[in-house]
Design an enzyme around this catalytic site. Structure first.
Site, PDB file in Angstrom:
ATOM      1  N   GLU A 144       9.356  -3.631  -8.224  1.00  0.00           N
ATOM      2  CA  GLU A 144       9.587  -2.220  -7.916  1.00  0.00           C
ATOM      3  C   GLU A 144      10.333  -2.072  -6.591  1.00  0.00           C
ATOM      4  O   GLU A 144      10.047  -2.784  -5.623  1.00  0.00           O
ATOM      5  CB  GLU A 144       8.232  -1.506  -7.823  1.00  0.00           C
ATOM      6  N   GLU A 245       0.815   8.538  -9.701  1.00  0.00           N
ATOM      7  CA  GLU A 245       0.430   7.870  -8.458  1.00  0.00           C
ATOM      8  C   GLU A 245       0.516   8.857  -7.286  1.00  0.00           C
ATOM      9  O   GLU A 245       1.161   8.602  -6.274  1.00  0.00           O
ATOM     10  CB  GLU A 245       1.339   6.665  -8.208  1.00  0.00           C
TER      11      GLU A 245
END
Length: 264
Positions: A144, A245
């Site tokens: 990521e 998130e």
């Protein structure tokens, strides 16, 4: 209550709740809100037995965890120099938790060690090594791009370069974790986010979302038009999970938030 429509949302039980909130209570609140999947960056605060007990009491699909922090709390070691043993130890612990939690995806963190000669090759080779370990257990690894406001100096800080690295690793179980919060924090507009998604769908295995700049719930005011982004994901028939998130500004499952998510 959230009612699933097309997109599959997973609640991040690390960001949504205070650290003192018991594991079982977190899962119960997720279930009560209408969700059936969770993700958590670092599940290692609880033993495997505690996880088994919690998931038995409140069955839930765990869709993503991270590799653990390094011995000195480093945010990953995949790109760190002379850390092969520590890196493999972290991969093995991550695999152990994945197997116990029936989680198929492990986010492999790269770290923020300053640049050094040969770092790119070290990173690619470490990822290939991790790929082999994960493949033995039918697992996928994700990498990521992370913005400097969250982890200063993180090795993977350019989404296009990170996507190219996924291809350069040349392993069929390594994918890109598409985090809209980080992309927008790095200056990507909604249009650029959609374009990046379209061009790289075959490399994307998981999506994460939160509103910029404060990482609040997606229906809060901020830099991302999530109604437009979610509609785009639906139009492209994205079938992976979308990890919520976010750090709630109030109730993590407010009526307003659940109503917004239920539209997609």
């Amino acid at each position: 209550m959230y009612v699933s429509k097309t997109l599959k949302f997973a609640c991040n039980i690390g960001t949504m709740f205070a650290e003192s909130t018991p594991l079982v209570k977190r899962l119960q609140q997720v279930t009560s809100a209408g969700f059936s999947a969770v993700e958590i960056a670092f599940p290692y605060s609880w033993s495997l037995e505690e996880w088994r007990e919690a998931l038995t009491a409140c069955p839930m699909q765990v869709v993503l965890i991270n590799t653990p922090l390094g011995p000195n709390k480093e945010p990953g070691l995949a790109a760190s120099n002379n850390r092969d043993a520590d890196f493999i130890a972290g991969i093995k612990l991550g695999v152990k938790y994945c197997r116990a939690l029936n989680c198929e995806q492990l986010h492999i963190m790269a770290g923020n060690e300053p640049s050094y000669l040969g770092q790119e090759e070290v990173f690619l080779n470490r990822m290939r090594l991790a790929s082999g370990v994960l493949k033995e257990h039918g697992l996928c690894g994700l990498i990521e791009t992370i913005s400097p406001g969250v982890i200063p100096g993180y090795y993977l800080n350019d989404p296009r370069k990170t996507l190219q690295q996924v291809e350069d690793i040349t392993c069929d179980n390594i994918f890109f974790q598409f985090d809209v919060f980080h992309l927008n924090s790095l200056g990507e507009t909604d249009g650029q986010v959609k374009e990046l998604f379209d061009k790289n769908m075959q490399l994307i295995r998981h999506v994460q979302v939160a509103q910029t700049p404060s990482r609040n719930e997606v229906n809060a005011e901020g830099g991302v038009d999530y109604e437009q982004i979610f509609e785009h994901f639906v139009s492209r028939k994205y079938h992976g999970f979308v990890g919520l998130e976010y750090k709630p500004s109030c109730d993590p499952f407010s009526k307003k938030t659940l109503s917004f998510l239920s539209k997609f």
